[in-house]
Design a protein around this motif. Structure first.
Motif, PDB file in Angstrom:
ATOM      1  N   ASN A   1       0.797  -1.219   0.000  1.00 25.31           N
ATOM      2  CA  ASN A   1       0.000   0.000   0.000  1.00 25.31           C
ATOM      3  C   ASN A   1       0.833   1.273   0.000  1.00 25.31           C
ATOM      4  O   ASN A   1       0.433   2.278  -0.603  1.00 25.31           O
ATOM      5  N   THR A   2       1.951   1.266   0.711  1.00 20.05           N
ATOM      6  CA  THR A   2       2.778   2.475   0.771  1.00 20.05           C
ATOM      7  C   THR A   2       4.103   2.315   0.037  1.00 20.05           C
ATOM      8  O   THR A   2       4.912   3.228   0.001  1.00 20.05           O
ATOM      9  N   PHE A   3       4.346   1.161  -0.502  1.00 27.27           N
ATOM     10  CA  PHE A   3       5.537   0.869  -1.311  1.00 27.27           C
ATOM     11  C   PHE A   3       6.831   1.034  -0.532  1.00 27.27           C
ATOM     12  O   PHE A   3       7.848   1.503  -1.048  1.00 27.27           O
ATOM     13  N   CYS A   4       6.809   0.665   0.712  1.00 24.55           N
ATOM     14  CA  CYS A   4       7.983   0.820   1.584  1.00 24.55           C
ATOM     15  C   CYS A   4       9.050  -0.200   1.215  1.00 24.55           C
ATOM     16  O   CYS A   4       8.798  -1.415   1.206  1.00 24.55           O
ATOM     17  N   LEU A   5      10.252   0.292   0.949  1.00 22.55           N
ATOM     18  CA  LEU A   5      11.346  -0.599   0.587  1.00 22.55           C
ATOM     19  C   LEU A   5      11.803  -1.455   1.747  1.00 22.55           C
ATOM     20  O   LEU A   5      12.260  -2.584   1.561  1.00 22.55           O
ATOM     21  N   VAL A   6      11.668  -0.891   2.946  1.00 24.34           N
ATOM     22  CA  VAL A   6      12.088  -1.652   4.131  1.00 24.34           C
ATOM     23  C   VAL A   6      11.152  -2.828   4.331  1.00 24.34           C
ATOM     24  O   VAL A   6      11.578  -3.971   4.546  1.00 24.34           O
ATOM     25  N   GLU A   7       9.848  -2.577   4.235  1.00 19.15           N
ATOM     26  CA  GLU A   7       8.877  -3.648   4.414  1.00 19.15           C
ATOM     27  C   GLU A   7       8.970  -4.679   3.278  1.00 19.15           C
ATOM     28  O   GLU A   7       8.650  -5.851   3.477  1.00 19.15           O
ATOM     29  N   ALA A   8       9.400  -4.247   2.112  1.00 23.22           N
ATOM     30  CA  ALA A   8       9.514  -5.166   0.962  1.00 23.22           C
ATOM     31  C   ALA A   8      10.844  -5.916   0.948  1.00 23.22           C
ATOM     32  O   ALA A   8      11.087  -6.719   0.045  1.00 23.22           O
ATOM     33  N   ASN A   9      11.695  -5.662   1.968  1.00 20.82           N
ATOM     34  CA  ASN A   9      13.017  -6.298   2.043  1.00 20.82           C
ATOM     35  C   ASN A   9      13.827  -6.051   0.760  1.00 20.82           C
ATOM     36  O   ASN A   9      14.487  -6.945   0.215  1.00 20.82           O
ATOM     37  N   ALA A  10      13.759  -4.824   0.284  1.00 23.98           N
ATOM     38  CA  ALA A  10      14.420  -4.501  -0.979  1.00 23.98           C
ATOM     39  C   ALA A  10      15.819  -3.931  -0.790  1.00 23.98           C
ATOM     40  O   ALA A  10      16.610  -3.907  -1.734  1.00 23.98           O
ATOM     41  N   ILE A  11      16.148  -3.474   0.441  1.00 22.03           N
ATOM     42  CA  ILE A  11      17.424  -2.767   0.647  1.00 22.03           C
ATOM     43  C   ILE A  11      18.598  -3.677   0.347  1.00 22.03           C
ATOM     44  O   ILE A  11      19.545  -3.301  -0.370  1.00 22.03           O
ATOM     45  N   THR A  12      18.570  -4.894   0.882  1.00 19.53           N
ATOM     46  CA  THR A  12      19.687  -5.826   0.680  1.00 19.53           C
ATOM     47  C   THR A  12      19.898  -6.109  -0.808  1.00 19.53           C
ATOM     48  O   THR A  12      21.032  -6.153  -1.308  1.00 19.53           O
ATOM     49  N   LYS A  13      18.828  -6.284  -1.537  1.00 16.77           N
ATOM     50  CA  LYS A  13      18.928  -6.592  -2.960  1.00 16.77           C
ATOM     51  C   LYS A  13      19.434  -5.400  -3.758  1.00 16.77           C
ATOM     52  O   LYS A  13      20.191  -5.554  -4.722  1.00 16.77           O
ATOM     53  N   LEU A  14      19.029  -4.205  -3.334  1.00 14.06           N
ATOM     54  CA  LEU A  14      19.540  -3.018  -4.023  1.00 14.06           C
ATOM     55  C   LEU A  14      21.030  -2.837  -3.776  1.00 14.06           C
ATOM     56  O   LEU A  14      21.782  -2.458  -4.688  1.00 14.06           O
ATOM     57  N   LEU A  15      21.468  -3.113  -2.556  1.00 11.42           N
ATOM     58  CA  LEU A  15      22.903  -3.025  -2.261  1.00 11.42           C
ATOM     59  C   LEU A  15      23.691  -4.075  -3.044  1.00 11.42           C
ATOM     60  O   LEU A  15      24.828  -3.818  -3.461  1.00 11.42           O
ATOM     61  N   THR A  16      23.085  -5.220  -3.249  1.00  5.45           N
ATOM     62  CA  THR A  16      23.745  -6.253  -4.060  1.00  5.45           C
ATOM     63  C   THR A  16      23.924  -5.795  -5.497  1.00  5.45           C
ATOM     64  O   THR A  16      24.926  -6.106  -6.149  1.00  5.45           O
ATOM     65  N   CYS A  17      22.969  -5.038  -5.974  1.00  2.00           N
ATOM     66  CA  CYS A  17      23.058  -4.528  -7.348  1.00  2.00           C
ATOM     67  C   CYS A  17      24.226  -3.567  -7.533  1.00  2.00           C
ATOM     68  O   CYS A  17      24.652  -3.317  -8.671  1.00  2.00           O
ATOM     69  N   LEU A  18      24.740  -2.996  -6.417  1.00  4.30           N
ATOM     70  CA  LEU A  18      25.880  -2.098  -6.529  1.00  4.30           C
ATOM     71  C   LEU A  18      27.131  -2.826  -7.006  1.00  4.30           C
ATOM     72  O   LEU A  18      28.100  -2.182  -7.430  1.00  4.30           O
TER      73      LEU A  18
END
Length: 1004
Positions: free
Chosen positions: A868-885
């Motif tokens: 509903n709010t598209f929160c990256l923290v709730e979607a567990n997206a931070i780790t994957k975005l850091l991996t993309c670095l």
């Protein structure tokens, strides 16, 4: 009467064949019985079998004797052979031999098909025994003894002489002296003369009674000097007849003409000679009769398939008889001997094959083509070709010599060319000079002769010999040039020779294009189009001036002035040249200095595209524009002309064309134009019937994805994302569901997908990303929440091998995360006034005994969720975005940094974000990304985040960052060489790290 005779002959022949067949069956039964009794060996059975065989053989002899002579007509010698064989079989005596000999003889007797491959020498001996009573040698001995007892003159019959006199008139006195010569066969004739004109070989003389057709040479035919039969007899003053050439040499041997003496009488002579016309005529007639008889003898030997020596002698006899004599060659052909020779091509003996090839070459060596044509019509040419690969060099050379002679005839050339593998073997031999020089030279001559047939030239080119084709294309007649141009398209030329072909062929093809022959022009255009497909050839085409010629064909010539529409072919050639990657901006298209990137050229191309040209032409026009679009200057011209002529509608209409190739080309062109006129294209696409929803067609299976699926999705992904009109046109529950289903289908299929699956996936993800750019529109917000796009993008970050999909997914997460702070709200306390007014027993209280705890996002300070709010923290997206670095693609790293930057915005709790990122070792990952990539926009994002860590994170982060020496060097480099924003950010970080002095204190 004749009809009755013919019918009786047919009935007689049938009876004879039936009788022979019955005898053969009986003989077969006897052979089987003899094999069954092989172990027991009973004397009674053996004798009965012997008697049975003897009866069968005699019966067959009687049957052969019953063959009427009228069947043989003029082939009397065959009747003689069969009669002799019949007599021998009737007098056969089988019972005297051993059992093994009897069985062998019995098996030989029932062999009715005497093929040269299987008949043994024993069979030949049985069939043709040597009988002194009938042998030619006995006849010669008898003739000698008779001549010694009589003084009869050695001249042919009186009728022969009379006929000669009638032909040539009265004889002179010296010429009439021929009648005084003794009638004795020559005893001094050498072996070669006898073999050539008289005696048969030993093996041929074994044919019983057949030698009665041979007429021995007479003494008067023999030159006293050469001891050979004379060719040009002349008579001296002394009345001695000699060979003209031999007498001339005899005269030359004397130094003084007064000393010349007769070689026979010793008397003095002058050099005066008289032609002995009568004797010359008689010798000639004798040769004709004997040569005809020799042909018959050889025919009999080859027909009956004797021993190897007999076959060789027959072949040599025929060759000697036909050497240089056209009449005898005709007789051989008319006798059907060539048909007999065909089966000997596969004979087991290499010597037989060699002599056979030599004979065929002699028969083919004549002024007319009749012999050659009959040979190629009768002989199995594939067998001759196989002999080219013989390990026996003489056979191989003889086969080449025969082919060389045959190839002088056009008809034979065609026949040779149609033989399987003939030209390939000749080409191979031509190039193997170091292995066999003779074969190489002869093969080269044969191939030159075979060029008489255009089909052979094509085969030569297919076998790697291109020079004949290129030579005839350059120097041949117009008809030949057309055929060669057609062959250039049909044959498959290796890459290593394509440039060589282009260098040799292009000038000639250009001349054909400019001629008035429609067929020649059409063939030349197709050949040039084929050559231009190989990109390295296009520089050659440009150098011969093809650009101006093709542009003239497209723009200047009109269909009514040319029966063939050459615009299509010209456009194809131009498109091939431009797609090769040549620097085309300077290529002039006419004498006025216009270039391929000029307004003149582009305007004409777009004008043709707008005016409903044929589909094939439109495809090439789009290819030309796509190639030009790679040049910024030409692209600016294209955009300008499109805006001026309002051609975008026509281009969009081409999307709906049923021709897939045209539709795909139009979509690619629109994708190239999107950065320049994207909003215009979006608006007009929405006004086109059936668009844009028809661009999204999802196949049932991943392996059914086509190029049109991929480019259609990519166009929608590339058009400006913020264009709300297009986005709203795409907002459809079914469309989005189809997109998500197709994405899931591709991910699930793995490697079992189409070659266009990755491009299709990138386009689909790009369409989803475009929805995230207009979330202010309620329909877009509903779509993003309803389909949980946050989770979709997070999954795509790691579940794809496409860098573009990763980039797009990170961009989508950035867009969604940018709205999270706006969507996140603190929890609202519920009103308790109404509930307190209700008086209810405690046991019926509606309140839970434990209050449900509502979790609040520490970063966004409100209630958050991925959906509903598209929160990256709730979607567990931070780790994957850091991996993309860690990606080696700078675009992926930059998009991932941009998404992470949304967590450091001033609206969120930056300290909490820094703390969370620090726990994930984000600082070090960011520093590593900065060291790996030097793109300006990426550096700006990375420096901005580092600056946040230093300012808001305290001394701890500043200390860690300052210890990284490589970062310090990069900051200094960015300070010196970066653009304004990058330089300012680098300067700020250097000051905060005390690497630069601070100017906050004013100096007075």
């Amino acid at each position: 009467m004749e009809i009755q005779t013919a019918e009786s002959n047919v009935i007689c022949s049938i009876d004879i064949f039936e009788s022979l067949s019955e005898s053969i069956d009986v003989a077969k039964d006897l052979v089987e019985k003899s094999q069954e009794s092989n172990a027991k060996e009973p004397t009674t059975d053996l004798r009965s079998i012997e008697a049975g065989f003897e009866g069968v053989v005699k019966q067959m002899g009687e049957t052969l004797q019953s063959i009427p002579e009228s069947i043989f007509d003029e082939e009397e010698y065959i009747g003689v052979v069969i009669q002799s064989l019949s007599n021998e079989m009737q007098n056969a005596n089988i019972g005297d031999g051993s059992k093994s000999e009897m069985i062998e003889n019995g098996q030989q007797k029932i062999s009715v098909k005497h093929t040269p491959e299987i008949v043994s020498e024993q069979i030949e001996t049985d069939l043709y025994p040597t009988d002194p009573e009938f042998s030619y040698e006995s006849y010669m001995m008898y003739s000698e003894s008779q001549s010694q007892m009589t003084d009869i003159a050695d001249i042919p019959s009186q009728s022969t002489v009379v006929s000669s006199q009638r032909k040539y008139g009265n004889l002179s006195e010296s010429q009439s002296q021929i009648t005084e010569l003794p009638d004795i066969p020559s005893q001094s004739t050498n072996a070669s003369s006898q073999r050539k004109y008289g005696n048969l070989s030993e093996s041929l003389s074994m044919l019983p009674q057949v030698t009665q057709f041979m007429e021995p040479p007479y003494q008067a035919f023999i030159c006293p000097l050469t001891k050979e039969i004379m060719e040009d007899p002349v008579t001296t003053e002394t009345g001695v007849t000699c060979e003209r050439k031999a007498v001339a040499e005899w005269f030359d041997s004397f130094g003084n003409s007064d000393e010349i003496s007769c070689p026979v009488t010793g008397g003095k002579l002058t050099t005066e000679l008289t032609v002995n016309v009568v004797l010359k005529t008689i010798i000639k007639e004798w040769k004709i009769r004997n040569e005809a008889a020799r042909i018959k003898v050889a025919h009999a030997a080859l027909s009956l398939g004797g021993s190897e020596s007999m076959v060789i002698d027959a072949l040599r006899d025929l060759q000697m008889t036909c050497e240089g004599k056209e009449y005898n060659k005709v007789q051989v052909r008319e006798a059907g001997i060539i048909q007999l020779l065909d089966r000997y091509l596969t004979y087991r003996s290499k010597d037989v094959r060699y002599e056979l090839l030599q004979l065929l070459r002699t028969l083919a060596d004549e002024d007319t083509d009749a012999g050659k044509e009959m040979i190629v019509k009768t002989i199995t040419m594939s067998c001759v070709i196989k002999l080219l690969g013989s390990s026996h060099q003489p056979v191989r050379h003889a086969a080449l010599a025969l082919l060389l002679e045959l190839s002088k005839s056009r008809h034979a050339c065609k026949k040779i060319g149609t033989a399987t593998g003939a030209i390939l073997m000749l080409v191979t031999a031509k190039y193997n000079r170091e292995l066999d020089a003779f074969a190489s030279e002869t093969s080269d001559q044969i191939l030159r002769n075979l060029e008489k047939c255009p089909e052979n030239i094509k085969q030569m080119a297919e076998s790697g010999l291109l020079e004949p084709l290129l030579g005839h294309l350059t120097e041949g007649s117009e008809e030949t040039q057309v055929a060669m141009a057609v062959y250039l398209v049909e044959i498959d030329i290796g890459h290593e020779k394509k440039t060589y072909v282009a260098e040799k062929a292009c000038p000639a093809l250009i001349r054909l294009v400019q001629c008035e022959n429609i067929d020649a022009r059409r063939a030349a255009f197709k050949a040039l189009a084929h050559i231009s497909l190989y990109h390295p050839n296009n520089q050659i085409l440009v150098e011969v001036g093809i650009i101006k010629i093709m542009v003239e064909e497209m723009f200047t010539k009109r269909m009514f002035s040319d029966l063939m529409n050459s615009r299509n072919e010209a456009a194809t050639i131009l498109a091939n040249i431009l797609e090769s990657g040549l620097e085309h901006e300077t290529f002039e298209v006419n004498t006025h200095g216009h270039t391929l990137g000029s307004d003149y050229f582009v305007y004409n191309i777009i004008h043709m595209l707008k005016n409903s040209s044929p589909d094939d032409l439109n495809i090439d026009l789009i290819r030309i524009l796509l190639s030009l679009s790679k040049s910024p200057r030409a692209m600016a011209t294209i955009v300008s002309v499109i805006k001026e002529t309002d051609a975008s509608f026509a281009m969009i209409e081409l999307i709906n064309n049923p021709h897939d190739q045209l539709g795909v080309g139009a979509l690619k062109l629109l994708i190239a134009l999107t950065p320049y006129i994207g909003h215009t294209l979006s608006e007009r696409l929405c006004k086109t019937r059936g668009q844009p929803e028809n661009l999204i067609q999802c196949p049932v299976e991943a392996n059914q994805i086509t190029e049109k699926h991929a480019v259609s999705a990519k166009l929608l992904a590339k058009l400006p994302h913020q264009n709300l009109t297009l986005n709203l046109a795409l907002v459809n529950e079914s469309i989005v569901s189809e997109i998500l289903h197709a994405i899931h289908l591709i991910q699930r299929s793995g490697t079992r997908t189409s070659r266009y699956a990755t491009d299709f996936l990138e386009g689909l993800v790009g369409i989803l990303v475009r929805f995230t750019t207009t979330l202010y529109e309620p329909q877009m917000m509903y779509l993003a929440r309803n389909h949980n796009l946050t989770s979709v993008f997070v999954d795509l970050l790691m579940k794809t091998s496409s860098d573009e999909v990763q980039r797009l997914s990170a961009t989508g997460l950035e867009n969604l995360s940018s709205t999270t702070m706006t969507l996140s709200r603190p929890p609202q306390p519920r009103s308790t006034k109404f509930m307190g007014s209700l008086s209810m027993p405690r046991s019926f209280s509606l309140r839970s005994s434990k209050k449900k705890q509502i979790e609040i996002c520490a970063i966004h300070r409100g209630v958050c969720s991925a959906k509903n709010t598209f929160c990256l923290v709730e979607a567990n997206a931070i780790t994957k975005l850091l991996t993309c670095l860690q990606s080696d693609k700078v675009e992926v790293v930059e998009s991932a940094l941009a998404a992470i930057c949304t967590l450091l915005d001033d609206k969120v709790d930056v300290e909490k974000s820094l703390s969370m990122l620090s726990e994930m070792n984000a600082v070090q990952r960011i520093l590593n990304a900065v060291k790996e990539h030097k793109k300006e926009s990426l550096l700006q994002k990375a420096f901005w985040m580092i600056d946040k860590f230093i300012i808001r994170g305290g001394d701890k982060y500043a200390s860690d960052i300052s210890q990284d020496r490589m970062l310090s060097g990069m900051l200094v480099s960015a300070f010196h060489r970066g653009d304004g924003n990058t330089r300012q950010m680098a300067e700020n970080i250097l000051r905060r790290l005390d690497k630069m002095p601070s100017f906050s204190t004013y100096i007075t």
